[in-house]
Write an enzyme that holds these catalytic residues in place. Structure first.
Site, PDB file in Angstrom:
ATOM      1  N   ASP A  54       0.691  -1.305  -0.204  1.00  0.00           N
ATOM      2  CA  ASP A  54      -0.042  -0.030   0.274  1.00  0.00           C
ATOM      3  C   ASP A  54       1.062   1.267  -0.047  1.00  0.00           C
ATOM      4  OD1 ASP A  54      -1.728   1.897   0.487  1.00  0.00           O
ATOM      5  OD2 ASP A  54      -2.302   1.386   2.278  1.00  0.00           O
TER       6      ASP A  54
ATOM      7  N   ARG B 116       6.753   3.135   9.551  1.00  0.00           N
ATOM      8  CA  ARG B 116       6.489   4.399   8.966  1.00  0.00           C
ATOM      9  C   ARG B 116       7.526   5.568   9.151  1.00  0.00           C
ATOM     10  NH1 ARG B 116      -0.339   4.305   8.466  1.00  0.00           N
ATOM     11  NH2 ARG B 116      -0.367   2.154   7.683  1.00  0.00           N
TER      12      ARG B 116
ATOM     13  N   GLN C 177      -2.152  -2.793  13.597  1.00  0.00           N
ATOM     14  CA  GLN C 177      -3.738  -2.737  13.483  1.00  0.00           C
ATOM     15  C   GLN C 177      -4.076  -4.114  13.018  1.00  0.00           C
ATOM     16  OE1 GLN C 177      -3.954  -0.006  10.117  1.00  0.00           O
ATOM     17  NE2 GLN C 177      -4.315  -1.306   8.511  1.00  0.00           N
TER      18      GLN C 177
ATOM     19  N   ASP D 184     -14.059   6.611   7.081  1.00  0.00           N
ATOM     20  CA  ASP D 184     -13.155   6.513   8.211  1.00  0.00           C
ATOM     21  C   ASP D 184     -14.159   6.470   9.480  1.00  0.00           C
ATOM     22  OD1 ASP D 184     -10.863   6.679   7.048  1.00  0.00           O
ATOM     23  OD2 ASP D 184     -10.731   8.663   7.252  1.00  0.00           O
TER      24      ASP D 184
ATOM     25  N   GLU E 155      -9.516   9.035  14.906  1.00  0.00           N
ATOM     26  CA  GLU E 155      -9.675   8.069  13.698  1.00  0.00           C
ATOM     27  C   GLU E 155      -9.306   6.547  14.413  1.00  0.00           C
ATOM     28  OE1 GLU E 155      -7.999   6.474   9.760  1.00  0.00           O
ATOM     29  OE2 GLU E 155      -7.770   8.748   9.944  1.00  0.00           O
TER      30      GLU E 155
ATOM     31  N   SER F 157      -9.806   2.997   8.768  1.00  0.00           N
ATOM     32  CA  SER F 157     -10.069   3.528   7.436  1.00  0.00           C
ATOM     33  C   SER F 157     -10.684   1.979   6.738  1.00  0.00           C
ATOM     34  CB  SER F 157      -8.860   3.971   6.764  1.00  0.00           C
ATOM     35  OG  SER F 157      -9.195   4.261   5.609  1.00  0.00           O
TER      36      SER F 157
END
Length: 347
Positions: free
Chosen positions: A58, A112, A127, A248, A261, A264
């Site tokens: 992704d 990340r 996640q 979201d 949040e 997603s």
């Protein structure tokens, strides 16, 4: 979307470090069982890294760099740490020959390095990534909303379970989740930024599924937030002239006093949406990548899926002020010092 560090006045953790670790385990075990039951999901094992240049990883907003390395014993082949498993899951469902209505979930761990660090953003991402097979007739807004309701029910059941175990915690999630389109939100609050609109909406509703994220909004001509063009479908017309079969899950965070949040998710692109969205982003060259070829040839199932932050969910339900109270990561020394001075203990 990074924000300045928030330091709630008078903050003190409701649970000590050991009690927090016990509660984290309880939340993760309870929620994933509820999620699997509600969505008919089977747990599977997932990769930490994938081969570079296949189109499987992704690319998020298209600018984040994946952590990559050379595989010495594979003729110098390059691999990269996953950003998420949005495309890999679709390949997995094809290999498992899953029937419509059933799917998979897994633990996704990522690094990340380009993340802007704040109370909720970390270099380390964990996640539950889930994906299920749907039919052509199931590519509807109604099917998406029903799935959101089931996920939200799993969230509330987990909150109830946690608060019964830890009476010092009080439930705060509203009974129902509301549904809004990002296009309508822009029309109602044209002078606010997307983040400010989310804050205002969540303050009012408590829990929201904000739909249609990725496409350019009518007034500003820019997206509410970025989405890659080759997994969520953010261009298909849904209802009343709105566009997008994704969104979201956002809730009001009472500790931080802002929107938060948790997930997603969305119905994934079919061949038509893939071509349309790649053209909008000027990324038609991706059609030559192995993943995209399989999709165009009809060799991948139609699916719906998403990711639900593990540390974020624990942070929310345990009413913590910083995600570093849940996971062990690396933070700037200035952030560590500021948090310590305000009673926020980072692991």
């Amino acid at each position: 979307m990074s924000l300045p560090l928030l330091l709630p006045e008078g903050y003190r953790p409701l649970l000590d470090e050991l009690s927090t670790e016990v509660a984290i385990r309880s939340i993760k075990e309870n929620f994933q069982n509820n999620l699997a039951f509600e969505l008919h999901l089977q747990r599977v094992t997932a990769p930490l890294f994938v081969p570079s240049g296949t189109g499987v990883n992704d690319d998020l907003n298209g600018v984040e760099r994946p952590v990559s390395f050379i595989i010495r014993d594979d003729e110098g082949r390059r691999a990269e740490i996953v950003h998420s498993l949005a495309k890999w899951k679709r390949l997995k469902l094809a290999s498992l020959k899953m029937e419509p209505g059933r799917g998979i979930y897994t633990d996704m761990n990522a690094i990340r390095p380009d993340e802007e660090l704040d109370n909720v953003h970390s270099l380390y991402v964990d996640q539950w990534d889930w994906e299920k097979v749907i039919t052509r007739e199931g590519r509807t807004l109604e099917a998406l909303q029903e799935t959101v309701r089931r996920i939200y029910y799993a969230l509330r059941r987990t909150e109830d379970f946690l608060c019964r175990q830890n009476p010092v915690l009080r439930p705060f999630l509203p009974e129902e989740i509301a549904f809004h389109f990002s296009e309508d939100l822009e029309a109602e609050m044209p002078d606010l930024t997307p983040r400010q609109r989310e804050d205002a909406l969540c303050r009012k509703e408590g829990a929201v599924f904000l739909m249609g994220i990725g496409g350019n909004l009518p007034l500003s001509g820019v997206p509410h937030d970025g989405r890659a063009p080759d997994y969520d479908d953010w261009t298909t017309e849904s209802t009343g002239g709105h566009h997008g079969l994704n969104g979201d899950i956002l809730v009001w965070n009472p500790v931080l006093g802002r929107s938060f949040e948790l997930s997603s998710m969305g119905i994934r692109v079919d061949k038509e949406a893939l071509v349309r969205q790649l053209a909008l982003r000027g990324e038609e060259k991706r059609l030559s990548l192995p993943f995209h070829k399989r999709l165009m040839e009809g060799r991948l199932p139609l699916t719906m899926g998403g990711g639900i932050g593990q540390s974020r969910l624990c942070m929310l339900l345990l009413q913590k002020a910083h995600i570093g109270e849940i996971q062990s990561s690396i933070w700037p020394e200035k952030m560590v010092s500021a948090c310590r001075a305000h009673g926020i203990p980072l692991l």
